[in-house]
Scaffold this motif. Structure first.
Motif, PDB file in Angstrom:
ATOM      1  N   UNK A   4       0.840  -1.203   0.000  1.00 39.66           N
ATOM      2  CA  UNK A   4       0.000   0.000   0.000  1.00 39.66           C
ATOM      3  C   UNK A   4       0.870   1.247   0.000  1.00 39.66           C
ATOM      4  N   UNK A   5       0.251   2.362  -0.321  1.00 34.82           N
ATOM      5  CA  UNK A   5       0.933   3.649  -0.225  1.00 34.82           C
ATOM      6  C   UNK A   5       1.107   3.974   1.260  1.00 34.82           C
ATOM      7  N   UNK A   6       2.328   4.324   1.647  1.00 33.47           N
ATOM      8  CA  UNK A   6       2.623   4.537   3.066  1.00 33.47           C
ATOM      9  C   UNK A   6       2.910   6.002   3.370  1.00 33.47           C
ATOM     10  N   UNK A   7       2.734   6.357   4.631  1.00 35.00           N
ATOM     11  CA  UNK A   7       3.015   7.728   5.058  1.00 35.00           C
ATOM     12  C   UNK A   7       4.491   8.057   4.913  1.00 35.00           C
ATOM     13  N   UNK A   8       5.353   7.074   5.113  1.00 37.50           N
ATOM     14  CA  UNK A   8       6.793   7.323   5.028  1.00 37.50           C
ATOM     15  C   UNK A   8       7.219   7.715   3.619  1.00 37.50           C
ATOM     16  N   UNK A   9       6.427   7.317   2.616  1.00 34.95           N
ATOM     17  CA  UNK A   9       6.773   7.650   1.241  1.00 34.95           C
ATOM     18  C   UNK A   9       5.863   8.664   0.594  1.00 34.95           C
ATOM     19  N   UNK A  10       4.887   9.183   1.333  1.00 37.20           N
ATOM     20  CA  UNK A  10       3.907  10.075   0.717  1.00 37.20           C
ATOM     21  C   UNK A  10       4.559  11.363   0.213  1.00 37.20           C
ATOM     22  N   UNK A  11       5.592  11.821   0.894  1.00 35.46           N
ATOM     23  CA  UNK A  11       6.289  13.024   0.447  1.00 35.46           C
ATOM     24  C   UNK A  11       6.922  12.841  -0.913  1.00 35.46           C
ATOM     25  N   UNK A  12       7.498  11.673  -1.159  1.00 39.04           N
ATOM     26  CA  UNK A  12       8.084  11.372  -2.467  1.00 39.04           C
ATOM     27  C   UNK A  12       7.003  11.325  -3.537  1.00 39.04           C
ATOM     28  N   UNK A  13       5.883  10.686  -3.199  1.00 42.56           N
ATOM     29  CA  UNK A  13       4.787  10.579  -4.163  1.00 42.56           C
ATOM     30  C   UNK A  13       4.258  11.956  -4.532  1.00 42.56           C
ATOM     31  N   UNK A  14       4.110  12.833  -3.548  1.00 42.72           N
ATOM     32  CA  UNK A  14       3.583  14.173  -3.801  1.00 42.72           C
ATOM     33  C   UNK A  14       4.579  15.047  -4.553  1.00 42.72           C
ATOM     34  N   UNK A  15       5.852  14.718  -4.467  1.00 40.74           N
ATOM     35  CA  UNK A  15       6.857  15.470  -5.213  1.00 40.74           C
ATOM     36  C   UNK A  15       6.661  15.275  -6.708  1.00 40.74           C
ATOM     37  N   UNK A  16       6.187  14.088  -7.072  1.00 43.91           N
ATOM     38  CA  UNK A  16       5.897  13.806  -8.476  1.00 43.91           C
ATOM     39  C   UNK A  16       7.153  13.556  -9.285  1.00 43.91           C
ATOM     40  N   UNK A  17       7.009  13.530 -10.609  1.00 39.87           N
ATOM     41  CA  UNK A  17       8.150  13.329 -11.489  1.00 39.87           C
ATOM     42  C   UNK A  17       8.883  12.038 -11.213  1.00 39.87           C
ATOM     43  N   UNK A  18      10.187  12.060 -11.422  1.00 33.45           N
ATOM     44  CA  UNK A  18      11.007  10.862 -11.222  1.00 33.45           C
ATOM     45  C   UNK A  18      11.016  10.433  -9.759  1.00 33.45           C
ATOM     46  N   UNK A  19      10.947  11.385  -8.844  1.00 35.49           N
ATOM     47  CA  UNK A  19      10.936  11.044  -7.418  1.00 35.49           C
ATOM     48  C   UNK A  19       9.715  10.202  -7.072  1.00 35.49           C
ATOM     49  N   UNK A  20       8.539  10.639  -7.537  1.00 34.50           N
ATOM     50  CA  UNK A  20       7.316   9.892  -7.282  1.00 34.50           C
ATOM     51  C   UNK A  20       7.328   8.538  -7.956  1.00 34.50           C
ATOM     52  N   UNK A  21       7.828   8.494  -9.197  1.00 33.86           N
ATOM     53  CA  UNK A  21       7.889   7.226  -9.920  1.00 33.86           C
ATOM     54  C   UNK A  21       8.847   6.251  -9.250  1.00 33.86           C
ATOM     55  N   UNK A  22       9.961   6.750  -8.746  1.00 32.11           N
ATOM     56  CA  UNK A  22      10.935   5.888  -8.076  1.00 32.11           C
ATOM     57  C   UNK A  22      10.332   5.257  -6.828  1.00 32.11           C
ATOM     58  N   UNK A  23       9.545   6.046  -6.107  1.00 35.74           N
ATOM     59  CA  UNK A  23       8.868   5.492  -4.929  1.00 35.74           C
ATOM     60  C   UNK A  23       7.898   4.391  -5.330  1.00 35.74           C
ATOM     61  N   UNK A  24       7.104   4.625  -6.360  1.00 35.96           N
ATOM     62  CA  UNK A  24       6.134   3.624  -6.802  1.00 35.96           C
ATOM     63  C   UNK A  24       6.828   2.369  -7.329  1.00 35.96           C
ATOM     64  N   UNK A  25       7.964   2.538  -7.976  1.00 34.27           N
ATOM     65  CA  UNK A  25       8.698   1.359  -8.446  1.00 34.27           C
ATOM     66  C   UNK A  25       9.215   0.542  -7.268  1.00 34.27           C
ATOM     67  N   UNK A  26       9.723   1.217  -6.234  1.00 33.85           N
ATOM     68  CA  UNK A  26      10.181   0.488  -5.037  1.00 33.85           C
ATOM     69  C   UNK A  26       9.037  -0.283  -4.402  1.00 33.85           C
ATOM     70  N   UNK A  27       7.865   0.349  -4.327  1.00 39.52           N
ATOM     71  CA  UNK A  27       6.701  -0.327  -3.753  1.00 39.52           C
ATOM     72  C   UNK A  27       6.274  -1.514  -4.615  1.00 39.52           C
ATOM     73  N   UNK A  28       6.365  -1.352  -5.936  1.00 48.30           N
ATOM     74  CA  UNK A  28       6.025  -2.449  -6.841  1.00 48.30           C
ATOM     75  C   UNK A  28       6.988  -3.611  -6.650  1.00 48.30           C
ATOM     76  N   UNK A  29       8.267  -3.296  -6.552  1.00 46.80           N
ATOM     77  CA  UNK A  29       9.282  -4.340  -6.329  1.00 46.80           C
ATOM     78  C   UNK A  29       9.046  -5.029  -4.986  1.00 46.80           C
ATOM     79  N   UNK A  30       8.667  -4.248  -4.001  1.00 47.78           N
ATOM     80  CA  UNK A  30       8.353  -4.805  -2.681  1.00 47.78           C
ATOM     81  C   UNK A  30       7.200  -5.788  -2.777  1.00 47.78           C
TER      82      UNK A  30
END
Length: 240
Positions: A4-30
Protein backbone atom coordinates in the motif's frame (compact mmCIF):
# COMPACT_ATOMS: atom_id res chain seq x y z
CA UNK A 1 -1.23 -7.42 -3.90
CA UNK A 2 -0.69 -6.27 -0.31
CA UNK A 3 1.67 -3.32 -0.85
CA UNK A 4 0.00 0.00 0.00
CA UNK A 5 0.93 3.65 -0.22
CA UNK A 6 2.62 4.54 3.07
CA UNK A 7 3.01 7.73 5.06
CA UNK A 8 6.79 7.32 5.03
CA UNK A 9 6.77 7.65 1.24
CA UNK A 10 3.91 10.07 0.72
CA UNK A 11 6.29 13.02 0.45
CA UNK A 12 8.08 11.37 -2.47
CA UNK A 13 4.79 10.58 -4.16
CA UNK A 14 3.58 14.17 -3.80
CA UNK A 15 6.86 15.47 -5.21
CA UNK A 16 5.90 13.81 -8.48
CA UNK A 17 8.15 13.33 -11.49
CA UNK A 18 11.01 10.86 -11.22
CA UNK A 19 10.94 11.04 -7.42
CA UNK A 20 7.32 9.89 -7.28
CA UNK A 21 7.89 7.23 -9.92
CA UNK A 22 10.94 5.89 -8.08
CA UNK A 23 8.87 5.49 -4.93
CA UNK A 24 6.13 3.62 -6.80
CA UNK A 25 8.70 1.36 -8.45
CA UNK A 26 10.18 0.49 -5.04
CA UNK A 27 6.70 -0.33 -3.75
CA UNK A 28 6.03 -2.45 -6.84
CA UNK A 29 9.28 -4.34 -6.33
CA UNK A 30 8.35 -4.80 -2.68
CA UNK A 31 5.02 -6.32 -3.74
CA UNK A 32 6.97 -8.69 -5.99
CA UNK A 33 9.11 -9.77 -3.04
CA UNK A 34 12.14 -7.78 -4.21
CA UNK A 35 13.60 -5.03 -2.06
CA UNK A 36 16.68 -2.84 -2.22
CA UNK A 37 19.18 -3.01 0.59
CA UNK A 38 18.56 0.38 2.16
CA UNK A 39 19.88 -0.53 5.59
CA UNK A 40 22.48 2.24 5.76
CA UNK A 41 24.22 3.48 8.89
CA UNK A 42 21.99 6.59 9.10
CA UNK A 43 18.89 4.38 8.80
CA UNK A 44 20.18 1.97 11.43
CA UNK A 45 20.92 4.91 13.70
CA UNK A 46 17.40 6.27 13.23
CA UNK A 47 15.76 2.94 13.96
CA UNK A 48 17.85 2.32 17.07
CA UNK A 49 17.40 5.85 18.45
CA UNK A 50 13.66 6.36 17.92
CA UNK A 51 12.51 4.51 21.02
CA UNK A 52 15.17 6.23 23.10
CA UNK A 53 13.71 9.55 21.95
CA UNK A 54 10.25 8.34 22.92
CA UNK A 55 11.38 7.41 26.43
CA UNK A 56 13.32 10.62 27.02
CA UNK A 57 11.05 13.14 25.31
CA UNK A 58 7.74 12.04 23.85
CA UNK A 59 6.56 9.92 26.78
CA UNK A 60 6.37 13.18 28.77
CA UNK A 61 4.01 14.75 26.22
CA UNK A 62 0.25 14.36 25.88
CA UNK A 63 0.24 11.00 27.69
CA UNK A 64 1.82 9.64 24.51
CA UNK A 65 2.38 5.91 24.05
CA UNK A 66 4.74 4.15 21.69
CA UNK A 67 2.75 2.85 18.72
CA UNK A 68 4.67 2.12 15.48
CA UNK A 69 1.88 -0.12 14.12
CA UNK A 70 0.41 0.17 10.65
CA UNK A 71 -3.09 1.65 10.65
CA UNK A 72 -5.00 1.39 7.36
CA UNK A 73 -6.78 4.51 6.14
CA UNK A 74 -8.58 2.84 3.26
CA UNK A 75 -7.94 0.11 0.69
CA UNK A 76 -4.91 1.84 -0.80
CA UNK A 77 -3.01 3.58 1.96
CA UNK A 78 -2.18 3.74 5.64
CA UNK A 79 0.32 5.04 8.18
CA UNK A 80 2.50 3.89 11.06
CA UNK A 81 2.73 6.66 13.63
CA UNK A 82 5.60 6.32 16.09
CA UNK A 83 3.61 7.66 19.04
CA UNK A 84 -0.02 8.48 19.79
CA UNK A 85 -1.18 10.78 22.57
CA UNK A 86 -4.54 11.79 23.95
CA UNK A 87 -4.70 14.71 21.53
CA UNK A 88 -2.01 14.33 18.90
CA UNK A 89 0.08 11.93 16.85
CA UNK A 90 3.87 12.18 16.91
CA UNK A 91 6.67 11.13 14.61
CA UNK A 92 10.31 10.83 15.70
CA UNK A 93 13.27 11.62 13.47
CA UNK A 94 16.87 11.06 14.50
CA UNK A 95 19.24 12.78 12.06
CA UNK A 96 22.62 11.12 11.71
CA UNK A 97 24.55 14.33 11.12
CA UNK A 98 24.62 17.43 13.31
CA UNK A 99 24.26 19.80 10.34
CA UNK A 100 21.20 17.88 9.13
CA UNK A 101 19.64 18.18 12.59
CA UNK A 102 20.26 21.94 12.72
CA UNK A 103 18.87 22.45 9.21
CA UNK A 104 15.75 20.46 10.03
CA UNK A 105 15.24 22.43 13.24
CA UNK A 106 15.17 25.59 11.12
CA UNK A 107 12.94 24.14 8.42
CA UNK A 108 10.84 21.00 8.69
CA UNK A 109 11.24 18.94 5.49
CA UNK A 110 8.00 18.79 3.53
CA UNK A 111 8.17 15.00 3.41
CA UNK A 112 8.01 14.88 7.22
CA UNK A 113 5.13 17.36 7.28
CA UNK A 114 3.07 15.27 4.85
CA UNK A 115 3.96 12.09 6.70
CA UNK A 116 2.65 13.53 9.95
CA UNK A 117 -0.51 14.79 8.23
CA UNK A 118 -1.15 11.28 6.91
CA UNK A 119 -0.60 9.88 10.39
CA UNK A 120 -3.26 12.29 11.67
CA UNK A 121 -5.69 10.95 9.07
CA UNK A 122 -4.98 7.36 10.10
CA UNK A 123 -5.39 7.98 13.81
CA UNK A 124 -8.19 10.56 13.66
CA UNK A 125 -6.21 13.33 15.33
CA UNK A 126 -6.31 17.06 14.63
CA UNK A 127 -2.77 17.87 15.72
CA UNK A 128 0.61 16.34 16.23
CA UNK A 129 4.29 16.96 15.92
CA UNK A 130 7.60 15.91 14.49
CA UNK A 131 10.29 15.42 17.12
CA UNK A 132 13.90 15.83 16.03
CA UNK A 133 16.31 14.05 18.35
CA UNK A 134 20.09 14.45 18.08
CA UNK A 135 22.09 11.63 19.63
CA UNK A 136 25.56 10.41 18.84
CA UNK A 137 26.08 7.26 16.76
CA UNK A 138 29.51 6.73 18.30
CA UNK A 139 30.29 3.93 20.76
CA UNK A 140 33.44 3.08 22.72
CA UNK A 141 35.39 -0.18 22.60
CA UNK A 142 33.04 -1.66 25.22
CA UNK A 143 29.87 -0.89 23.28
CA UNK A 144 28.85 2.13 25.39
CA UNK A 145 27.51 5.22 23.65
CA UNK A 146 29.77 8.26 23.50
CA UNK A 147 27.08 10.95 23.74
CA UNK A 148 27.48 14.50 22.53
CA UNK A 149 28.65 16.81 25.38
CA UNK A 150 25.36 18.72 25.51
CA UNK A 151 22.33 18.31 27.77
CA UNK A 152 19.18 16.68 26.44
CA UNK A 153 17.31 19.99 26.21
CA UNK A 154 19.88 21.15 23.63
CA UNK A 155 19.54 17.98 21.56
CA UNK A 156 15.87 17.90 20.59
CA UNK A 157 13.40 20.14 18.80
CA UNK A 158 9.66 19.80 18.31
CA UNK A 159 7.83 20.99 15.22
CA UNK A 160 4.18 21.26 16.25
CA UNK A 161 1.62 20.56 13.55
CA UNK A 162 -2.13 20.98 13.13
CA UNK A 163 -4.61 19.42 10.75
CA UNK A 164 -4.19 20.78 7.23
CA UNK A 165 -7.36 19.92 5.33
CA UNK A 166 -5.95 20.95 1.96
CA UNK A 167 -2.84 18.84 2.45
CA UNK A 168 -4.83 15.88 3.70
CA UNK A 169 -7.20 16.05 0.75
CA UNK A 170 -4.24 16.08 -1.59
CA UNK A 171 -2.66 13.14 0.25
CA UNK A 172 -5.77 11.00 -0.12
CA UNK A 173 -6.23 11.91 -3.78
CA UNK A 174 -2.62 11.20 -4.75
CA UNK A 175 -2.48 8.04 -2.63
CA UNK A 176 -5.43 6.58 -4.53
CA UNK A 177 -3.94 7.59 -7.86
CA UNK A 178 -0.55 6.20 -6.86
CA UNK A 179 -2.02 2.91 -5.70
CA UNK A 180 -3.79 2.41 -9.03
CA UNK A 181 -0.46 2.98 -10.78
CA UNK A 182 1.19 0.55 -8.39
CA UNK A 183 -1.39 -2.13 -9.22
CA UNK A 184 -0.83 -1.57 -12.95
CA UNK A 185 2.96 -1.72 -12.64
CA UNK A 186 2.76 -4.85 -10.53
CA UNK A 187 0.79 -6.59 -13.27
CA UNK A 188 3.26 -5.44 -15.93
CA UNK A 189 6.39 -6.50 -14.05
CA UNK A 190 4.88 -9.76 -12.76
CA UNK A 191 4.41 -10.75 -16.40
CA UNK A 192 7.60 -9.24 -17.81
CA UNK A 193 9.75 -11.50 -19.98
CA UNK A 194 12.94 -12.88 -18.46
CA UNK A 195 16.48 -13.25 -19.71
CA UNK A 196 19.23 -15.63 -18.67
CA UNK A 197 22.50 -14.07 -17.53
CA UNK A 198 24.50 -15.53 -20.44
CA UNK A 199 21.96 -14.17 -22.91
CA UNK A 200 22.02 -10.76 -21.20
CA UNK A 201 25.80 -10.42 -21.59
CA UNK A 202 26.06 -12.00 -25.03
CA UNK A 203 23.47 -9.67 -26.54
CA UNK A 204 25.43 -6.67 -25.31
CA UNK A 205 28.97 -7.91 -25.92
CA UNK A 206 28.34 -9.48 -29.32
CA UNK A 207 24.93 -8.23 -30.44
CA UNK A 208 25.43 -4.49 -30.05
CA UNK A 209 22.50 -4.04 -27.66
CA UNK A 210 22.66 -1.84 -24.57
CA UNK A 211 20.53 -2.43 -21.48
CA UNK A 212 19.93 -0.15 -18.52
CA UNK A 213 18.18 -0.71 -15.22
CA UNK A 214 14.53 0.29 -15.29
CA UNK A 215 14.93 2.48 -12.23
CA UNK A 216 17.35 4.72 -14.15
CA UNK A 217 14.84 5.53 -16.91
CA UNK A 218 13.93 9.21 -17.14
CA UNK A 219 10.27 8.16 -17.27
CA UNK A 220 9.48 4.83 -15.68
CA UNK A 221 5.84 5.09 -16.77
CA UNK A 222 6.87 5.38 -20.43
CA UNK A 223 9.46 2.60 -20.16
CA UNK A 224 8.04 -0.05 -17.87
CA UNK A 225 6.20 -1.96 -20.59
CA UNK A 226 9.52 -2.50 -22.36
CA UNK A 227 11.11 -4.05 -19.28
CA UNK A 228 12.47 -7.55 -18.84
CA UNK A 229 13.68 -9.32 -15.74
CA UNK A 230 17.14 -10.62 -14.93
CA UNK A 231 17.31 -12.27 -11.51
CA UNK A 232 15.88 -9.65 -9.10
CA UNK A 233 16.33 -6.61 -11.32
CA UNK A 234 14.43 -5.14 -14.26
CA UNK A 235 16.11 -3.70 -17.36
CA UNK A 236 15.14 -2.08 -20.63
CA UNK A 237 16.88 -1.73 -23.98
CA UNK A 238 18.20 1.70 -24.94
CA UNK A 239 20.03 0.84 -28.18
CA UNK A 240 19.47 -1.76 -30.92
Amino acid sequence: MNSKISASGIGELLTGGKTGESYLLRKTMEALGISDNLDTKPMQHGTISQYEAYELIVSNMDNAKWHDIYTPINDWCGASADCIGDVGVYDVKCPYYVDTYLEQCQRLPKKYYFQNQMQMIAEGKDCGGVILYLTSPEIDMYGNKIEYPYPLEDRFFIHSTTKDEEAQERILKEAEKGYLTLVDWFEVLANAPTKERDEFFYEQMKGGLIYRKLKTASSIENTIRKAFRLDNEFYYQIKS
